[in-house]
Write an enzyme that holds these catalytic residues in place. Structure first.
Site, short mmCIF file in Angstrom:
data_model
loop_
_atom_site.label_atom_id
_atom_site.label_comp_id
_atom_site.label_asym_id
_atom_site.label_seq_id
_atom_site.Cartn_x
_atom_site.Cartn_y
_atom_site.Cartn_z
N ARG A 246 20.48 -35.32 -1.56
CA ARG A 246 20.92 -34.62 -0.51
C ARG A 246 21.97 -35.66 0.43
O ARG A 246 21.89 -35.55 1.44
CB ARG A 246 19.84 -34.09 0.67
CG ARG A 246 19.04 -33.11 -0.10
CD ARG A 246 18.02 -32.51 0.97
NE ARG A 246 16.93 -33.53 1.13
CZ ARG A 246 16.22 -33.70 2.42
NH1 ARG A 246 16.25 -32.60 3.19
NH2 ARG A 246 15.28 -34.66 2.45
N LEU B 197 25.18 -35.40 0.64
CA LEU B 197 26.12 -34.73 1.41
C LEU B 197 25.56 -34.19 2.87
O LEU B 197 26.14 -34.54 3.69
CB LEU B 197 26.65 -33.22 0.74
CG LEU B 197 27.64 -32.86 1.29
CD1 LEU B 197 29.07 -33.56 1.73
CD2 LEU B 197 28.15 -31.43 0.70
N ILE C 223 6.47 -15.66 18.09
CA ILE C 223 6.22 -15.11 17.01
C ILE C 223 5.61 -16.08 15.91
O ILE C 223 5.41 -15.88 14.78
CB ILE C 223 8.02 -15.23 16.18
CG1 ILE C 223 8.82 -14.28 17.16
CG2 ILE C 223 7.89 -14.73 14.83
CD1 ILE C 223 8.19 -12.91 17.31
N GLY C 224 5.22 -17.19 16.43
CA GLY C 224 4.27 -18.11 15.61
C GLY C 224 4.38 -19.72 15.96
O GLY C 224 3.60 -20.39 16.31
N SER C 225 5.61 -20.15 15.60
CA SER C 225 5.83 -21.75 15.74
C SER C 225 6.23 -21.89 16.86
O SER C 225 7.12 -21.40 17.87
CB SER C 225 6.91 -22.09 14.56
OG SER C 225 7.96 -21.46 14.70
N ASP D 246 4.40 -11.94 8.37
CA ASP D 246 5.90 -12.34 8.51
C ASP D 246 6.57 -11.76 7.15
O ASP D 246 6.07 -12.22 6.15
CB ASP D 246 6.43 -13.88 8.67
CG ASP D 246 5.90 -14.20 10.14
OD1 ASP D 246 5.90 -13.54 10.87
OD2 ASP D 246 5.54 -15.35 10.34
N GLU E 277 16.55 -8.76 2.82
CA GLU E 277 17.45 -9.74 1.61
C GLU E 277 16.95 -9.39 0.15
O GLU E 277 17.77 -9.66 -0.66
CB GLU E 277 17.21 -11.00 2.06
CG GLU E 277 16.24 -11.81 1.82
CD GLU E 277 16.24 -13.30 2.14
OE1 GLU E 277 16.34 -13.53 3.35
OE2 GLU E 277 16.17 -14.02 1.09
N HIS F 47 6.79 -9.46 11.37
CA HIS F 47 8.08 -9.89 11.98
C HIS F 47 8.96 -9.89 11.12
O HIS F 47 8.69 -10.42 9.93
CB HIS F 47 7.69 -11.09 12.34
CG HIS F 47 8.86 -12.06 13.04
ND1 HIS F 47 9.80 -11.52 14.00
CD2 HIS F 47 9.78 -12.93 12.64
CE1 HIS F 47 10.84 -12.43 14.16
NE2 HIS F 47 10.73 -13.13 13.04
N HIS G 251 18.01 -18.98 18.90
CA HIS G 251 19.07 -19.64 18.03
C HIS G 251 19.77 -20.57 18.81
O HIS G 251 20.59 -21.32 18.59
CB HIS G 251 19.75 -18.73 17.26
CG HIS G 251 19.02 -17.99 16.10
ND1 HIS G 251 18.29 -18.80 15.21
CD2 HIS G 251 18.48 -16.92 16.08
CE1 HIS G 251 17.31 -17.76 14.62
NE2 HIS G 251 17.59 -16.51 15.27
N1 GLN Z 1 5.96 -17.25 12.11
C1 GLN Z 1 7.20 -17.90 11.55
C2 GLN Z 1 7.74 -18.79 12.87
O1 GLN Z 1 7.44 -18.42 13.73
C3 GLN Z 1 8.38 -16.85 11.42
C4 GLN Z 1 9.79 -17.61 10.80
C5 GLN Z 1 10.73 -16.46 10.50
O2 GLN Z 1 10.76 -15.38 10.70
N2 GLN Z 1 11.47 -16.87 9.57
O3 GLN Z 1 8.33 -19.69 12.58
ZN ZN Z 2 11.96 -14.68 12.42
#
Ligand code: GLN
Ligand code: ZN
Length: 762
Positions: free
Chosen positions: A16, A18, A435-437, A603, A609, A645, A698
């Protein structure tokens, strides 16, 4: 005699390099000259690897500082006005600005949009198309790299260029009236100029990639191909039109008849078309057969490849290549030291794939005997893969044959479950959750490193994790959230964590693949039947639950996402592999429920995709993908609440499939699209609960209470309030604690305000 060539080499570097250089440059730890030097060294190394593998043609221009679609955008001078450099050459810092934007503080500037490159896990920067866009050759990169390559490779250098139609097709129109194809007449002269320049520099072949020919195209696009390639005929220059990622189908005749000197086809994804291409493509044209899988890591079955190529052996102008650019596989298996030797003998990364290509060339030219020893080695490795005890797990296979419809259905319909869940949880209106993390801090990363390097033992590491989880629970309680999570601190990656614990999966040390820009992922490899030797998450979730009276969600990565973000075995249909993963997860879900966990989230960010590129294959995929999710989730009692999710996707065209998952609650990314998506859910009459993200994770911005109240009110307009949840768009892994705490407090307060308004108005 067949010639061999490559469509593109992984650009990120074996270790890695680059990525590291780019990130140092962005942090101003190294200067421009040092960055350029790393780029030059990587290009040279990659060219030398390919030359010593014996390739006859070697790609040039496949190197990129960030993304090859963005490179093309700059080459054509299609720079959005906000980056303000129209008419002049694009410098590297403007290029990075387009790719990454500028954070708030210093005149914020949104980056170009990032999206998936076909059905791969690579992301490109979307060209912004406007009716008034002017095009002109605006980057020297390709021409300079070609000069550089000539001095190393001589005549073997073959420039690679993304074709005009694919570039336009991948773009997004800004403004109301902008037809992509209306821009074509202005784009083509610039392509003409580029090709003429390359010819005058001495290029004999240019590879021009048009992967959209593997998609369902309408008549306008097909007609555009004809007229475009008539105009792109340049004296003394041969064009190799490269199509990959799938069969040509109804574009096959068109592709064979275009006035180009050669055609590359994907014989891995579309072996059945090879014969027809051979018939239809005039023999004075080069036929490039993509015979080695550029999308997966399995060693090629030389015998099988040979059988496919045999009818073409006497064809003049035959070339062999990987099916697509090797961008999508890791660089070199040679540096993996921890992979088991037997498993290793079944694999081939980029370097090994080029070697296979050279073997095929020799076998084709001089007979199989000329490579007898290697041929035998290949045969033995494949036989061991077919028969190895580590691939087959009788119990996992038996379970696949014993699936019943009842296993794929909750015991009661949603409305009944809802009653049971309400009684059990006593959640308020508009329940809040995440959402979790939670932030993966530097302290967490360095402890994980220390543990991996053996500097601390498992007890010390676990007690560190326990402290982190306790802290995470305390903070969530302080924010006033209703349904808590443990924070995923023990997971370096949501797929890798499970892959490390499931049988049938292997993980690599250096198997990095570029995801976008400097971001790389290390997909696990599913080589055998998948099963779960023991519970994977129960300990940590139960520990977290023991610390609070609020419900703690168990968080699992879903079967489709596990599949899509791994390299998957190619000796059985992906459906079967997916269902095996689903069964392993089903066991985990059952264990969580028995341990007293009442809310479980599975999740599936990759569900969308995985959608096949061609329409005709989609319903079958959605059928088994939703089955797998239900198999994982449906074995629970009515009062156990299943969440799912999803993020980063166009959900509009898969709503029926989302409804089919029959999750009690779905949380989605919606903050950036200002709740647009909810209208679609409302029209579709989605019946279960929804948590539209109201906090854009984000961005480091802390959304205000007011902003979130207004998003929630929009949500209440679309979806009955009893069915709404309040949560961020996605996990908070990449954020910092202070901003997260502020944002979550604001989010909880926003929910309170809307709740009060609603209950007093009633
Ligand atoms: N549970 C994961 C988190 O909270 C979901 C991540 C995701 O959707 N890409 O990080
Ligand atoms: Zn997500």
């Amino acid at each position: 005699m067949a010639l061999i060539h490559n469509l593109g080499f992984p650009r990120i570097g074996l270790k890695r390099e680059l990525k590291k250089a780019l990130e140092s440059y962005w942090q101003e730890a190294i200067g421009r000259e040092q960055l350029e030097q790393t780029g030059r060294a990587l290009r040279r190394r990659h060219w030398e690897i390919q030359a010593s593998a014996g390739l006859d043609w070697i790609p040039v221009g496949d190197f990129s500082w960030y993304d090859h679609v963005l490179d093309t955008t700059c080459l054509l001078g299609a720079i959005p006005e906000r980056f303000g450099c129209s008419g002049s050459a694009v410098d590297l810092d403007t290029y990075f600005l387009m790719a990454r934007g500028r954070a708030p503080g210093r005149e914020p500037q949104p980056a170009c949009e990032l999206t998936k490159w076909f059905d791969t896990n690579y992301h490109y920067l979307v060209p912004e198309l406007m009716p008034e866009l002017k095009f002109s050759v605006s980057s020297e990169k390709l021409f300079a790299e070609f000069e550089e390559a000539k001095s190393i490779l001589g005549q073997k250098a073959k420039p690679v260029l993304l074709g005009p139609l694919t570039w336009l097709y991948l773009g997004k129109c800004q403004g109301e009236v902008c037809a992509k194809l209306a821009l074509l007449p202005r784009v083509l002269p610039v392509y003409g100029e580029i090709l003429t320049r390359l010819a005058s520099q001495g290029a004999r072949w240019v590879q021009i990639d048009e992967p959209i020919l593997a998609l369902d195209l309408d008549q306008n696009w097909r007609a555009a191909f004809e007229s475009a390639y008539y105009q792109l005929q340049i004296k003394d220059l041969n064009l190799l039109l490269a199509v990959y990622f799938g069969p040509l189908r109804d574009n096959l005749k068109l592709a064979c008849e275009l006035p180009v000197a050669g055609l590359h086809v994907d014989a891995v994804r579309a072996p059945e078309e090879l014969e027809r291409v051979h018939d239809w493509l005039p023999t004075h044209k080069v036929l490039s057969v993509g015979i080695i899988d550029g999308r997966n890591v399995w060693r090629t079955d030389l015998e099988e490849a040979w059988r496919r190529l045999k009818p073409l052996r006497t064809r003049p102008n035959l070339w062999l290549a990987p099916s697509c650019s090797l961008l999508h596989v890791p660089v070199d298996l040679g540096i993996e030291t921890k992979l088991d030797e037997e498993l290793k003998s079944w694999l081939a990364f980029a370097v090994q794939k080029l070697d296979e290509l050279a073997l095929l060339k020799k076998a084709l030219g001089q007979g199989q005997n000329s490579i007898a020893a290697r041929w035998e080695e290949n045969r033995r490795a494949l036989a061991s893969r077919r028969t190895s005890a580590r691939v087959t797990h009788p119990e996992a296979r038996r379970r696949l044959t014993e699936l019943t419809p009842a296993m794929e259905q909750r015991a009661s319909p949603y409305l009944v479950r809802r009653q049971a869940q309400r009684q059990k949880h006593c959640l308020p209106l508009l329940p809040t959750t995440t959402i979790g993390s939670f932030p993966q801090t530097a302290a967490i990363r360095s402890k994980r490193q220390e543990f991996k390097q053996g500097k601390i033992d498992v007890t010390a590491y676990r007690s560190f994790l326990a402290e982190q989880i306790a802290e995470c629970i305390r903070k969530q309680e302080a924010c006033g959230l209703d349904v808590l999570v443990h924070g995923e601190v023990e997971r370096s990656d949501m797929v890798e964590y499970f892959a490390e614990q499931l049988e049938g999966f292997a993980v690599t040390e250096h198997g990095w693949v570029q995801s976008y820009g400097s971001r790389c992922v290390r997909p696990p490899i599913v080589y055998g039947d998948v099963w779960r030797p023991e519970p994977m998450t129960v300990d940590w979730i139960c520990y977290a639950q023991s610390l609070t009276s609020k419900p703690v969600k168990g968080i699992l990565t879903g079967p489709v996402t596990m599949l899509k973000w791994s390299f998957v075995r190619d000796d059985q249909p992906p459906r079967d592999t997916c269902l095996q993963i689903a069964l392993a997860l089903r066991d985990e879900v059952g264990d969580l429920e028995r341990a007293g966990i009442t809310v479980i989230q599975i999740d599936e960010p990759a569900l969308r995709e995985g959608l096949p590129l061609r329409q005709e294959a989609r319903s079958e995929y959605l059928h088994w993908a939703t089955r797998a999710f239900r198999l994982a989730s449906c074995g629970v009692r009515d009062d156990t609440q299943i969440h799912t999710h999803m993020c980063y996707a166009e959900f509009h065209d898969i709503l029926p499939a989302i409804a089919d998952l029959d999750a009690d609650v779905i949380t989605l990314e919606t903050a950036r699209s200002k709740m647009e998506l909810l209208k679609t859910f409302a029209c579709f009459r989605y019946a279960n609960e929804i948590g539209p993200g109201i906090y854009d994770v984000h961005s480091p911005n802390v959304p205000s209470i007011g902003e979130m109240v207004s998003l929630l009110e929009q949500a209440v307009d679309c979806i009955p309030i009893e069915r709404l949840w309040v949560n961020p768009d996605c996990g908070l892994k990449t954020r910092q604690w202070p901003e997260v705490e502020m944002a979550l407090k604001n989010m909880v307060e926003a929910a309170n305000i809307v709740r009060r308004r609603y209950t007093t108005n009633r």
